[in-house]
Scaffold this active site. Sequence first.
Site, PDB file in Angstrom:
ATOM      1  N   TYR A 151      61.159  41.222  75.854  1.00  0.00           N
ATOM      2  CA  TYR A 151      60.450  40.008  76.519  1.00  0.00           C
ATOM      3  C   TYR A 151      60.373  39.975  77.973  1.00  0.00           C
ATOM      4  O   TYR A 151      59.250  39.920  78.547  1.00  0.00           O
ATOM      5  CB  TYR A 151      61.185  38.799  75.977  1.00  0.00           C
ATOM      6  CG  TYR A 151      61.052  38.628  74.486  1.00  0.00           C
ATOM      7  CD1 TYR A 151      60.085  38.188  74.078  1.00  0.00           C
ATOM      8  CD2 TYR A 151      62.143  38.959  73.633  1.00  0.00           C
ATOM      9  CE1 TYR A 151      60.021  37.880  72.523  1.00  0.00           C
ATOM     10  CE2 TYR A 151      62.035  38.918  72.257  1.00  0.00           C
ATOM     11  CZ  TYR A 151      60.972  38.241  71.556  1.00  0.00           C
ATOM     12  OH  TYR A 151      60.897  38.321  70.502  1.00  0.00           O
ATOM     13  N   ASN A 189      51.774  32.853  68.332  1.00  0.00           N
ATOM     14  CA  ASN A 189      50.878  34.021  67.953  1.00  0.00           C
ATOM     15  C   ASN A 189      49.784  33.565  67.163  1.00  0.00           C
ATOM     16  O   ASN A 189      49.521  33.924  66.124  1.00  0.00           O
ATOM     17  CB  ASN A 189      51.839  34.386  67.073  1.00  0.00           C
ATOM     18  CG  ASN A 189      51.526  36.176  66.838  1.00  0.00           C
ATOM     19  OD1 ASN A 189      50.439  36.564  67.603  1.00  0.00           O
ATOM     20  ND2 ASN A 189      51.794  36.694  65.826  1.00  0.00           N
ATOM     21  N   CYS A 228      53.555  41.193  67.403  1.00  0.00           N
ATOM     22  CA  CYS A 228      54.504  40.619  68.099  1.00  0.00           C
ATOM     23  C   CYS A 228      55.872  41.185  67.661  1.00  0.00           C
ATOM     24  O   CYS A 228      56.994  41.066  68.223  1.00  0.00           O
ATOM     25  CB  CYS A 228      54.489  39.155  67.706  1.00  0.00           C
ATOM     26  SG  CYS A 228      54.085  39.015  65.897  1.00  0.00           S
ATOM     27  N   HIS A 229      55.880  42.059  66.785  1.00  0.00           N
ATOM     28  CA  HIS A 229      56.981  42.588  66.111  1.00  0.00           C
ATOM     29  C   HIS A 229      57.668  43.625  66.821  1.00  0.00           C
ATOM     30  O   HIS A 229      58.622  44.259  66.753  1.00  0.00           O
ATOM     31  CB  HIS A 229      57.228  42.840  64.643  1.00  0.00           C
ATOM     32  CG  HIS A 229      56.134  44.006  64.499  1.00  0.00           C
ATOM     33  ND1 HIS A 229      54.848  43.839  64.115  1.00  0.00           N
ATOM     34  CD2 HIS A 229      56.160  45.366  64.660  1.00  0.00           C
ATOM     35  CE1 HIS A 229      54.267  44.981  63.984  1.00  0.00           C
ATOM     36  NE2 HIS A 229      55.264  46.148  64.223  1.00  0.00           N
ATOM     37  N   GLU A 266      57.882  52.507  61.647  1.00  0.00           N
ATOM     38  CA  GLU A 266      57.079  52.942  62.550  1.00  0.00           C
ATOM     39  C   GLU A 266      57.447  54.154  63.373  1.00  0.00           C
ATOM     40  O   GLU A 266      57.095  54.764  64.309  1.00  0.00           O
ATOM     41  CB  GLU A 266      56.306  51.832  63.589  1.00  0.00           C
ATOM     42  CG  GLU A 266      55.558  50.958  62.726  1.00  0.00           C
ATOM     43  CD  GLU A 266      55.213  49.853  63.785  1.00  0.00           C
ATOM     44  OE1 GLU A 266      55.699  49.883  64.833  1.00  0.00           O
ATOM     45  OE2 GLU A 266      54.188  49.045  63.448  1.00  0.00           O
TER      46      GLU A 266
END
Length: 104
Positions: free
Chosen positions: A24, A47, A55-56, A84
């Site tokens: 952040y 969001n 956003c994750h 990912e």
Amino acid sequence: MKDSFKEKVYKITRAIPKGYVATYGQVAEMAGNKAGARAVGALMRANPDAPNTTCHRVVADDGNLTGYSAKGGIERKKAMLLAEGVKFSGNKIDLSKSGWKNPV
DNA sequence: ATTTTGACTTAAG
DNA sequence: GCTTAAGCCAAAA
């Protein structure tokens, strides 16, 4: 262009490559407000561009997963990031391996 | 327009 | 190591 702080935050969040995560504070700094880490979180919660804004891929400075209003919550986010290619250290992200930095 | 809240971060106890 | 306090910003009530 009227890139407000939030628009910058969304843009930056979208720019995070797969398999990497940003904190952040990092996003806030890129957006122009180094101290706006909380604001970034607030914007993520809003969001408006959920499927478009990843956003994750935004996590706490310590690599700890926080928030995520969507279904599944933290666990879902963790699984998604892990899928990912993000390296996890127990229940947190290994920022040393998957920490993203904007290449200018 | 003012007050409250929040997915942050750092410092102190 | 964990808890509490304070500081910062922006959105929502």
